[in-house]
Scaffold this motif. Sequence first.
Motif, PDB file in Angstrom:
ATOM      1  N   ASP A   1      63.775   3.408 -10.895  1.00 32.08           N
ATOM      2  CA  ASP A   1      65.134   3.225 -11.413  1.00 32.08           C
ATOM      3  C   ASP A   1      66.185   3.334 -10.306  1.00 32.08           C
ATOM      4  N   LYS A   2      65.874   4.038  -9.229  1.00 29.33           N
ATOM      5  CA  LYS A   2      66.811   4.185  -8.110  1.00 29.33           C
ATOM      6  C   LYS A   2      66.917   2.905  -7.280  1.00 29.33           C
ATOM      7  N   TYR A   3      65.993   1.977  -7.452  1.00 33.33           N
ATOM      8  CA  TYR A   3      65.947   0.753  -6.656  1.00 33.33           C
ATOM      9  C   TYR A   3      66.281  -0.501  -7.460  1.00 33.33           C
ATOM     10  N   LEU A   4      66.435  -0.353  -8.772  1.00 37.03           N
ATOM     11  CA  LEU A   4      66.749  -1.487  -9.635  1.00 37.03           C
ATOM     12  C   LEU A   4      68.239  -1.541  -9.958  1.00 37.03           C
ATOM     13  N   LYS A   5      68.756  -2.767 -10.065  1.00 41.24           N
ATOM     14  CA  LYS A   5      70.103  -2.954 -10.595  1.00 41.24           C
ATOM     15  C   LYS A   5      70.089  -2.580 -12.071  1.00 41.24           C
ATOM     16  N   ASN A   6      71.275  -2.369 -12.656  1.00 32.24           N
ATOM     17  CA  ASN A   6      71.340  -2.198 -14.108  1.00 32.24           C
ATOM     18  C   ASN A   6      70.765  -3.439 -14.766  1.00 32.24           C
ATOM     19  N   ASN A   7      69.983  -3.256 -15.781  1.00 30.01           N
ATOM     20  CA  ASN A   7      69.269  -4.309 -16.499  1.00 30.01           C
ATOM     21  C   ASN A   7      68.167  -4.946 -15.655  1.00 30.01           C
ATOM     22  N   GLY A   8      67.846  -4.364 -14.501  1.00 26.48           N
ATOM     23  CA  GLY A   8      66.728  -4.844 -13.698  1.00 26.48           C
ATOM     24  C   GLY A   8      65.406  -4.554 -14.392  1.00 26.48           C
ATOM     25  N   LYS A   9      64.359  -5.217 -13.938  1.00 31.64           N
ATOM     26  CA  LYS A   9      63.036  -5.086 -14.572  1.00 31.64           C
ATOM     27  C   LYS A   9      61.991  -4.611 -13.574  1.00 31.64           C
ATOM     28  N   LEU A  10      61.109  -3.776 -14.060  1.00 33.59           N
ATOM     29  CA  LEU A  10      59.895  -3.379 -13.354  1.00 33.59           C
ATOM     30  C   LEU A  10      58.749  -4.016 -14.122  1.00 33.59           C
ATOM     31  N   ILE A  11      57.991  -4.864 -13.462  1.00 31.55           N
ATOM     32  CA  ILE A  11      56.862  -5.559 -14.081  1.00 31.55           C
ATOM     33  C   ILE A  11      55.582  -5.016 -13.445  1.00 31.55           C
ATOM     34  N   LEU A  12      54.666  -4.548 -14.274  1.00 34.15           N
ATOM     35  CA  LEU A  12      53.401  -4.002 -13.794  1.00 34.15           C
ATOM     36  C   LEU A  12      52.248  -4.878 -14.246  1.00 34.15           C
ATOM     37  N   GLY A  13      51.420  -5.292 -13.316  1.00 36.92           N
ATOM     38  CA  GLY A  13      50.204  -6.019 -13.641  1.00 36.92           C
ATOM     39  C   GLY A  13      49.013  -5.100 -13.426  1.00 36.92           C
ATOM     40  N   TYR A  14      48.103  -5.046 -14.378  1.00 40.41           N
ATOM     41  CA  TYR A  14      46.958  -4.134 -14.246  1.00 40.41           C
ATOM     42  C   TYR A  14      45.811  -4.533 -15.159  1.00 40.41           C
ATOM     43  N   ASN A  15      44.682  -3.906 -14.917  1.00 43.68           N
ATOM     44  CA  ASN A  15      43.456  -4.138 -15.662  1.00 43.68           C
ATOM     45  C   ASN A  15      43.353  -3.090 -16.755  1.00 43.68           C
TER      46      ASN A  15
ATOM     47  N   ILE B   1      54.373   7.465 -19.454  1.00 41.07           N
ATOM     48  CA  ILE B   1      54.994   7.813 -18.177  1.00 41.07           C
ATOM     49  C   ILE B   1      56.435   7.299 -18.138  1.00 41.07           C
ATOM     50  N   VAL B   2      56.661   6.090 -18.633  1.00 38.11           N
ATOM     51  CA  VAL B   2      58.015   5.521 -18.658  1.00 38.11           C
ATOM     52  C   VAL B   2      58.939   6.389 -19.513  1.00 38.11           C
ATOM     53  N   ASN B   3      58.434   6.900 -20.611  1.00 34.65           N
ATOM     54  CA  ASN B   3      59.257   7.715 -21.507  1.00 34.65           C
ATOM     55  C   ASN B   3      59.793   8.975 -20.837  1.00 34.65           C
ATOM     56  N   LYS B   4      59.198   9.394 -19.730  1.00 30.02           N
ATOM     57  CA  LYS B   4      59.657  10.581 -19.003  1.00 30.02           C
ATOM     58  C   LYS B   4      60.841  10.267 -18.087  1.00 30.02           C
ATOM     59  N   ASN B   5      61.083   8.992 -17.788  1.00 32.07           N
ATOM     60  CA  ASN B   5      62.218   8.587 -16.959  1.00 32.07           C
ATOM     61  C   ASN B   5      63.306   8.075 -17.897  1.00 32.07           C
ATOM     62  N   HIS B   6      64.373   8.844 -18.060  1.00 33.06           N
ATOM     63  CA  HIS B   6      65.407   8.524 -19.047  1.00 33.06           C
ATOM     64  C   HIS B   6      66.279   7.341 -18.658  1.00 33.06           C
ATOM     65  N   ASN B   7      66.106   6.808 -17.440  1.00 34.59           N
ATOM     66  CA  ASN B   7      66.855   5.625 -17.015  1.00 34.59           C
ATOM     67  C   ASN B   7      66.071   4.329 -17.225  1.00 34.59           C
ATOM     68  N   LEU B   8      64.834   4.453 -17.693  1.00 35.90           N
ATOM     69  CA  LEU B   8      63.988   3.281 -17.910  1.00 35.90           C
ATOM     70  C   LEU B   8      63.593   3.181 -19.376  1.00 35.90           C
TER      71      LEU B   8
END
Length: 128
Positions: free
Chosen positions: A74-88, A100-107
């Motif tokens: 969240d410190k590196y994203l603009k407001n309304n920016g997106k973090l996209i995770l690709g995984y198996n 894990i996301v629920n623990k970061n109140h800015n995401l």
Amino acid sequence: LRKKFNINIVATDLDPRAVESTKLNLKFNNVNIEIFESDLFQNINSNNYDLIFWNLPYYKKVENYLTGLISQSDKYLKNNGKLILGYNTSTLDPRVVQNIVNKNHNLIYANTVNYSWNKHAISVISKS
């Protein structure tokens, strides 16, 4: 993406060999993007990204990478920016990502898209 849309792209990798390989591929394909070695955001100077995309290392423990990524992104994203995770999904349940996301109140965890033809998923997380 750089060639098609003429957008600025910064690429990083923890493995110096992967960085060198990427530099060779960029030169071969006549593409100009910034590439350097970094562990998560260790060597990142900007905090103004519209999008962060990361293919998660499937062979590592979640505590060793995913928690740090989500707690810092969240410190590196603009407001309304997106973090996209690709995984198996055979090695990581999407509910783990959501918890894990629920623990970061800015995401905000938006959703996870699964594909019927393989066990890969894409999770979308937004900066509020």
